[in-house]
Design an enzyme around this catalytic site. Structure first.
Site, PDB file in Angstrom:
ATOM      1  N   ASN A 108     -18.384   3.958  21.348  1.00 47.53           N
ATOM      2  CA  ASN A 108     -17.052   4.556  21.284  1.00 47.53           C
ATOM      3  C   ASN A 108     -17.115   5.808  20.420  1.00 47.53           C
ATOM      4  O   ASN A 108     -17.868   5.862  19.449  1.00 47.53           O
ATOM      5  CB  ASN A 108     -16.087   3.554  20.623  1.00 47.53           C
ATOM      6  N   HIS A 110     -14.775   8.041  17.929  1.00 45.00           N
ATOM      7  CA  HIS A 110     -13.515   7.959  17.182  1.00 45.00           C
ATOM      8  C   HIS A 110     -13.337   9.260  16.399  1.00 45.00           C
ATOM      9  O   HIS A 110     -14.270   9.716  15.742  1.00 45.00           O
ATOM     10  CB  HIS A 110     -13.534   6.760  16.233  1.00 45.00           C
TER      11      HIS A 110
HETATM   12  C1  GAR Z   1     -10.598  12.023  21.458  1.00 49.05           C
HETATM   13  O1  GAR Z   1     -10.300  12.734  20.289  1.00 49.05           O
HETATM   14  C2  GAR Z   1     -11.190  10.666  21.115  1.00 49.05           C
HETATM   15  O2  GAR Z   1     -12.015  10.686  19.979  1.00 49.05           O
HETATM   16  C3  GAR Z   1      -9.944   9.885  20.822  1.00 49.05           C
HETATM   17  O3  GAR Z   1      -9.021  10.317  21.800  1.00 49.05           O
HETATM   18  C4  GAR Z   1      -9.325  11.651  22.200  1.00 49.05           C
HETATM   19  C5  GAR Z   1      -9.512  11.672  23.703  1.00 49.05           C
HETATM   20  O4  GAR Z   1      -9.701  12.970  24.178  1.00 49.05           O
HETATM   21  N1  GAR Z   1     -10.197   8.480  20.867  1.00 49.05           N
HETATM   22  C6  GAR Z   1      -9.584   7.604  20.081  1.00 49.05           C
HETATM   23  O5  GAR Z   1      -8.717   7.916  19.280  1.00 49.05           O
HETATM   24  C7  GAR Z   1     -10.035   6.163  20.239  1.00 49.05           C
HETATM   25  N2  GAR Z   1      -9.643   5.384  19.098  1.00 49.05           N
HETATM   26  P1  GAR Z   1     -10.406  13.264  25.578  1.00 49.05           P
HETATM   27  O6  GAR Z   1      -9.704  12.410  26.627  1.00 49.05           O
HETATM   28  O7  GAR Z   1     -10.136  14.723  25.787  1.00 49.05           O
HETATM   29  O8  GAR Z   1     -11.866  12.936  25.465  1.00 49.05           O
END
Ligand code: GAR
Length: 210
Positions: A108, A110
């Protein structure tokens, strides 16, 4: 070759970083083999289609619980013969069944330096809101293995990113993506696929390349 499935829920910029890395042969022994979205309207699905990666939708709305959705996802991943599951902006907490089916084979990304600003409710922009509210001068990103504790699995890679005085959640999110997430995630995926990640308790050792 390790067959990789990327689980997404939204825009998919981290998926795009993986697609670009594959195009530059930077995923080494890995092959993007499936993109699975929890929403039929996620833009990430368009990115996958453009890159000719098979897409699947396991719509959270069609299930009464995360357990039920996890069951469906686990069966699909097994059917597709997946060796690495990547959560790239996947917004639901997966339950035990998938973790047992793919031990130390789910990673994952984060958008903070775990153990700060993580756990249930810390996803997407909320993470950056929490970091700004706290007043930290550094935040960043973490790529980690997924275990039964939300955002609590062994850490593979981390990178710190400076917080600036006038940051909004949006500007901080963008800087962390550009400077950390889009680099760390493809790197961690390629290390996994080369067999260079060795988990010892909470530690992930990175073995030297050939
Ligand atoms: C990213 O910043 C990822 O790290 C976060 O959501 C965003 C998705 O962006 N994930 C979380 O917060 C999981 N806990 P993306 O769809 O453009 O990759």
């Amino acid at each position: 070759m390790t067959r990789i499935a990327v689980l997404v829920s939204g825009g998919g910029t981290n998926l795009q970083a993986l697609i670009d890395a594959q195009r530059h042969a930077a995923l080494k022994q890995g092959m993007l083999s499936a993109v699975i979205s929890s929403s039929p309207t996620a833009y990430a699905l368009e990115r996958a289609k453009k890159a000719n990666i098979p897409t699947y939708v396991v719509d959270r709305k069609g299930y009464s619980s995360n357990e039920e959705m996890t069951h469906e996802l686990t069966s699909l991943l097994q059917e597709l013969n997946i060796g690495l599951v990547v959560l790239a902006g996947f917004m639901y907490v997966l339950t035990d069944e998938i973790i047992q089916a793919f031990p130390n084979a789910i990673i994952n990304v984060h958008p903070a330096l775990i153990p700060s600003f993580c756990g249930e409710g810390a996803y997407g922009l909320h993470v950056h809101e929490k970091a700004l509210a706290y007043g930290v001068k550094l935040s960043g990103a973490t790529v980690h293995f997924v275990n039964q504790d939300c955002d609590g699995g062994p850490i593979i890679l981390q990178k710190a990113v400076a917080v600036e005085d006038n940051d909004t959640p949006q500007t901080l999110q963008r800087r962390i993506m550009e400077q950390a997430e889009w680099k760390l995630l493809p790197k961690a995926v390629s290390l996994f696929c080369e067999g260079r990640l060795k988990v010892e308790g909470r530690w992930v050792k990175i073995l030297p390349g050939l």
